[in-house]
Write an enzyme that holds these catalytic residues in place. Sequence first.
Site, PDB file in Angstrom:
ATOM      1  N   CYS A 159       0.833  -1.140  -0.035  1.00 21.84           N
ATOM      2  CA  CYS A 159       0.115  -0.147   0.191  1.00 21.84           C
ATOM      3  C   CYS A 159       0.985   1.407  -0.043  1.00 21.84           C
ATOM      4  O   CYS A 159       2.289   0.975  -0.147  1.00 21.84           O
ATOM      5  CB  CYS A 159      -0.742   0.021   1.263  1.00 21.84           C
ATOM      6  SG  CYS A 159      -0.197   0.184   2.797  1.00 21.84           S
ATOM      7  N   ARG A 209      -3.306  -0.512   5.474  1.00 22.84           N
ATOM      8  CA  ARG A 209      -3.662  -1.665   4.378  1.00 22.84           C
ATOM      9  C   ARG A 209      -2.915  -2.839   4.323  1.00 22.84           C
ATOM     10  O   ARG A 209      -3.350  -3.962   4.412  1.00 22.84           O
ATOM     11  CB  ARG A 209      -4.291  -1.265   3.290  1.00 22.84           C
ATOM     12  CG  ARG A 209      -5.453  -0.080   3.202  1.00 22.84           C
ATOM     13  CD  ARG A 209      -5.407   0.703   1.977  1.00 22.84           C
ATOM     14  NE  ARG A 209      -4.524   1.916   1.688  1.00 22.84           N
ATOM     15  CZ  ARG A 209      -4.348   2.298   0.814  1.00 22.84           C
ATOM     16  NH1 ARG A 209      -5.167   2.180  -0.346  1.00 22.84           N
ATOM     17  NH2 ARG A 209      -3.174   3.103   0.771  1.00 22.84           N
ATOM     18  N   ASP A 234      -7.783   4.091   1.099  1.00 22.32           N
ATOM     19  CA  ASP A 234      -7.189   4.448   2.182  1.00 22.32           C
ATOM     20  C   ASP A 234      -7.806   5.048   3.359  1.00 22.32           C
ATOM     21  O   ASP A 234      -8.417   5.933   3.292  1.00 22.32           O
ATOM     22  CB  ASP A 234      -6.121   5.421   1.715  1.00 22.32           C
ATOM     23  CG  ASP A 234      -4.939   6.073   2.444  1.00 22.32           C
ATOM     24  OD1 ASP A 234      -4.963   5.439   3.623  1.00 22.32           O
ATOM     25  OD2 ASP A 234      -4.047   6.730   2.136  1.00 22.32           O
TER      26      ASP A 234
HETATM   27  P1  4NP Z   1      -1.631   2.828   4.095  1.00 22.00           P
HETATM   28  O1  4NP Z   1      -2.255   4.283   4.646  1.00 22.00           O
HETATM   29  O2  4NP Z   1      -1.203   3.269   2.800  1.00 22.00           O
HETATM   30  O3  4NP Z   1      -2.799   2.078   3.916  1.00 22.00           O
HETATM   31  O4  4NP Z   1      -0.588   2.378   4.958  1.00 22.00           O
HETATM   32  C1  4NP Z   1      -1.780   5.545   4.784  1.00 22.00           C
HETATM   33  C2  4NP Z   1      -0.702   5.938   5.765  1.00 22.00           C
HETATM   34  C3  4NP Z   1       0.069   6.668   5.843  1.00 22.00           C
HETATM   35  C4  4NP Z   1      -0.049   7.861   4.540  1.00 22.00           C
HETATM   36  C5  4NP Z   1      -1.019   7.556   3.504  1.00 22.00           C
HETATM   37  C6  4NP Z   1      -1.568   6.197   3.521  1.00 22.00           C
HETATM   38  N1  4NP Z   1       0.599   8.976   4.563  1.00 22.00           N
HETATM   39  O5  4NP Z   1       0.330   9.787   3.846  1.00 22.00           O
HETATM   40  O6  4NP Z   1       1.396   9.285   5.584  1.00 22.00           O
END
Ligand code: 4NP
Length: 165
Positions: A14, A20, A131
């Site tokens: 992800c 995720r 997300d």
């Molecule tokens: P993930 O969620 O891709 O599901 O781990 C996110 C976690 C952090 C960020 C974006 C998405 N971020 O921009 O820091």
Amino acid sequence: MKHKKQPYRILFVCLGNICRSPSAEAVMKKLVKDAGFASEIEIDSAGILGYHAGEKADSRMRSHAVRRGYKLESISRPVVPADFYDFDLIIGMDDRNIDDLKDKAPDLEAVGKIRKMTDFAENSLYDYVPDPYYGGADGFELVLDLLEDACSGLLKQITASDRDN
Ligand code: 4NP
């Protein structure tokens, strides 16, 4: 599974590797263990970004997951070039992950390993895992609902292809 002697290796990806994909890793590990395939299927996760490298999964994600029996233990790391050689299947959560993975893939064989998580879903009409990072509790529950469905479909596909080969 193509490689009978070596474990079949799956990498979930992800954006940040704190919500995720660590959840997908935990859900799939539990399914694989419960089905008796723990020594045949290896699972890891990584992020497109290295921004959260070294961190545990997001505390909100961990607390939603633990209520369903999943302990998120992975530590965030970015995707590295070796992943495209080391893993048999590389599964992104949304179209942006897929585009970023294709950009990073070193060759066409590596591009051929890339799939989207929801392509394995059996009961959901979502075509990506949204997300949850900037949203509320519902988003974290939705992630787990979608991952439980898609990981179950994924396990069926890879174990069915094992029987066919
Ligand atoms: P993930 O969620 O891709 O599901 O781990 C996110 C976690 C952090 C960020 C974006 C998405 N971020 O921009 O820091």
